[in-house]
Scaffold this motif. Structure first.
Motif, PDB file in Angstrom:
ATOM      1  N   TYR A  94       0.841  -1.196   0.000  1.00 34.16           N
ATOM      2  CA  TYR A  94       0.000   0.000   0.000  1.00 34.16           C
ATOM      3  C   TYR A  94       0.876   1.246   0.000  1.00 34.16           C
ATOM      4  O   TYR A  94       1.770   1.393   0.839  1.00 34.16           O
ATOM      5  CB  TYR A  94      -0.906   0.007   1.230  1.00 34.16           C
ATOM      6  N   ASP A  95       0.618   2.132  -0.956  1.00 32.06           N
ATOM      7  CA  ASP A  95       1.312   3.409  -1.092  1.00 32.06           C
ATOM      8  C   ASP A  95       0.491   4.473  -0.365  1.00 32.06           C
ATOM      9  O   ASP A  95      -0.562   4.897  -0.838  1.00 32.06           O
ATOM     10  CB  ASP A  95       1.453   3.729  -2.585  1.00 32.06           C
ATOM     11  N   SER A  96       0.988   4.895   0.802  1.00 30.24           N
ATOM     12  CA  SER A  96       0.226   5.820   1.645  1.00 30.24           C
ATOM     13  C   SER A  96       0.257   7.252   1.134  1.00 30.24           C
ATOM     14  O   SER A  96      -0.535   8.084   1.575  1.00 30.24           O
ATOM     15  CB  SER A  96       0.771   5.780   3.073  1.00 30.24           C
ATOM     16  N   VAL A  97       1.150   7.572   0.204  1.00 29.61           N
ATOM     17  CA  VAL A  97       1.210   8.920  -0.366  1.00 29.61           C
ATOM     18  C   VAL A  97       0.178   9.076  -1.475  1.00 29.61           C
ATOM     19  O   VAL A  97      -0.593  10.035  -1.508  1.00 29.61           O
ATOM     20  CB  VAL A  97       2.625   9.238  -0.890  1.00 29.61           C
ATOM     21  N   ASN A  98       0.164   8.127  -2.401  1.00 29.83           N
ATOM     22  CA  ASN A  98      -0.749   8.197  -3.546  1.00 29.83           C
ATOM     23  C   ASN A  98      -2.026   7.396  -3.345  1.00 29.83           C
ATOM     24  O   ASN A  98      -2.908   7.415  -4.201  1.00 29.83           O
ATOM     25  CB  ASN A  98      -0.035   7.687  -4.800  1.00 29.83           C
ATOM     26  N   ASN A  99      -2.118   6.683  -2.215  1.00 26.06           N
ATOM     27  CA  ASN A  99      -3.267   5.823  -1.926  1.00 26.06           C
ATOM     28  C   ASN A  99      -3.506   4.804  -3.040  1.00 26.06           C
ATOM     29  O   ASN A  99      -4.646   4.551  -3.453  1.00 26.06           O
ATOM     30  CB  ASN A  99      -4.534   6.650  -1.690  1.00 26.06           C
ATOM     31  N   ASN A 109       9.045   7.392  -1.269  1.00 20.25           N
ATOM     32  CA  ASN A 109       7.948   7.095  -2.193  1.00 20.25           C
ATOM     33  C   ASN A 109       8.388   6.052  -3.219  1.00 20.25           C
ATOM     34  O   ASN A 109       8.134   6.175  -4.416  1.00 20.25           O
ATOM     35  CB  ASN A 109       7.442   8.356  -2.885  1.00 20.25           C
ATOM     36  N   PRO A 116      11.297   3.097   8.911  1.00 18.15           N
ATOM     37  CA  PRO A 116      11.316   4.504   8.495  1.00 18.15           C
ATOM     38  C   PRO A 116      12.337   5.370   9.221  1.00 18.15           C
ATOM     39  O   PRO A 116      12.816   6.353   8.654  1.00 18.15           O
ATOM     40  CB  PRO A 116       9.885   4.974   8.781  1.00 18.15           C
ATOM     41  N   TYR A 123       6.444  -0.915   0.680  1.00 17.99           N
ATOM     42  CA  TYR A 123       6.425   0.510   0.322  1.00 17.99           C
ATOM     43  C   TYR A 123       7.317   1.292   1.277  1.00 17.99           C
ATOM     44  O   TYR A 123       7.264   1.107   2.500  1.00 17.99           O
ATOM     45  CB  TYR A 123       4.998   1.046   0.380  1.00 17.99           C
ATOM     46  N   ASP A 124       8.139   2.159   0.705  1.00 17.86           N
ATOM     47  CA  ASP A 124       9.033   3.042   1.451  1.00 17.86           C
ATOM     48  C   ASP A 124       8.412   4.439   1.425  1.00 17.86           C
ATOM     49  O   ASP A 124       8.451   5.135   0.406  1.00 17.86           O
ATOM     50  CB  ASP A 124      10.415   3.023   0.776  1.00 17.86           C
ATOM     51  N   SER A 125       7.837   4.843   2.574  1.00 22.23           N
ATOM     52  CA  SER A 125       7.129   6.118   2.639  1.00 22.23           C
ATOM     53  C   SER A 125       8.077   7.304   2.645  1.00 22.23           C
ATOM     54  O   SER A 125       7.662   8.437   2.355  1.00 22.23           O
ATOM     55  CB  SER A 125       6.244   6.153   3.893  1.00 22.23           C
ATOM     56  N   SER A 126       9.341   7.100   2.971  1.00 22.28           N
ATOM     57  CA  SER A 126      10.305   8.212   2.987  1.00 22.28           C
ATOM     58  C   SER A 126      10.671   8.662   1.584  1.00 22.28           C
ATOM     59  O   SER A 126      10.762   9.854   1.295  1.00 22.28           O
ATOM     60  CB  SER A 126      11.570   7.796   3.738  1.00 22.28           C
TER      61      SER A 126
END
Length: 336
Positions: A145-150, A191, A232, A186-189
């Motif tokens: 899951y990509d929390s930036v782009n949903n 993207n 993270p 997914y790496d939120s730092s």
């Protein structure tokens, strides 16, 4: 499950037979049993029978349920998802899905659960009803899951593609060519989406803002990279190397391997617990879970699990870790 649906070497076959063959558990029905907690921190709190060959697992905090894919007695058996109430650690229902269900993912934006099958992704709502089935390329085995782009990313290992699903419409909106992707994180730092491939012995890095491959990281020979987790605080990606009993640490600033840790035999699933700041590794043949302190990159504990621990999920309500035990048809609950 890659170990069941692809060719693999003789050494791995022997290891898996030895790990499973002597202590398989047989039972009828979906029931739960518990045992007292271990005296040490991080002990097994409960063991839950879920069905033949449990694989993927995910926790849904909006209804406090744990979702477990159950492959069935043979390849291409009718698939199901066992639903465990995280408050009682009992199976409360079972959902029929397409054959060979593997990965499970919770989407916090729409509070829905996504489950891969051979060539589809099922969408489950909070009432435990399947509301849609999305067609994807054959061999769907992993989700992120990509929390930036949903967005939701789906790895199809046999089709050499990672698909991108827009969960607001539950449709595929993009496809990315990747060599035999078998696991995702997914790496939120940065993207980024990282995709491991035990065929190619690589970890591919995808820029989620453009849905393009930016680089490929070579794993060690015969590493068989599988499960992935992201830490993270340091921007590190942890890779379970099934073939070598180790975990590689990749820095997302350089996309290079900066460390390698020894864990148990045949590690597959790997999980980051944000509450305790720990990385958990399911060691399939050792029947254990290794606990890593990511701030020091050292193994600080080893916890006994069931027969063939495979994948993991974190329950943030009870601070517990759930582990699918492929060889004993159970889920172990470990105190976080």
């Amino acid at each position: 499950m890659k170990i069941l649906t692809k060719p693999f070497n003789l050494i791995r076959i022997i290891l898996l037979i030895l790990a499973i063959g002597s202590t398989l558990t047989f039972f009828i029905g979906d029931v739960a049993s518990t045992r007292p907690p271990s005296s040490g921190a991080g002990g097994v709190l409960a063991t839950i029978l879920v069905g033949d060959r449990p694989d993927g697992i995910a926790y849904n905090p909006s209804n406090q349920m744990v979702y477990v894919t159950v492959l069935g007695s043979a390849y291409n058996s009718p698939g199901k998802v066992a639903v465990i109430d995280g408050r009682s650690n009992k199976v409360v229902t079972s959902l029929q899905v397409d054959s060979n269900p593997e990965a499970v993912l919770y989407d916090p934006a729409n509070q829905q659960v996504y489950v891969t099958s051979s060539a589809s992704v099922s969408v489950i709502n909070n009432a435990n009803k399947i509301i849609k089935t999305i067609s994807v390329p054959f061999g769907a085995v992993a989700l992120a899951y990509d929390s930036v782009n949903n967005d939701i990313y789906v790895a199809s290992v046999y089709s050499n593609v990672v698909s991108v699903i827009d969960p607001s419409k539950n449709t595929v909106v993009a496809s990315i060519a990747v060599n035999s992707p078998s696991n995702l994180v997914y790496d939120s730092s940065r993207n980024y989406v990282y995709a491991s491939s035990d065929y190619a012995q690589t970890v591919t890095v995808i820029d989620a803002s453009k849905n393009r491959v930016v680089t490929s990281i070579q794993a060690c020979s015969y590493c068989d990279p599988e499960g992935l987790a992201f830490y993270p605080a340091a921007g590190n990606v942890y890779v379970a190397n099934f073939g070598t009993g180790s975990v590689s640490v990749i820095s997302d600033s350089t996309n290079r391997i900066i460390s390698r840790l020894v864990v148990g035999n045949n590690p597959f699933g790997i999980l980051y617990d944000p509450a305790n700041q720990r990385i958990y590794v399911a060691n399939y043949s050792s029947r254990t879970v290794s606990v890593i302190n990511p701030s020091t990159n050292s193994v600080v504990s080893t916890v006994a699990a069931g027969n063939g621990p495979w994948n993991l999920a974190y329950d943030n309500a009870n601070n517990d870790v759930y582990v699918t035990d492929f060889g004993s048809n159970t889920v172990s609950v470990i105190a976080g």
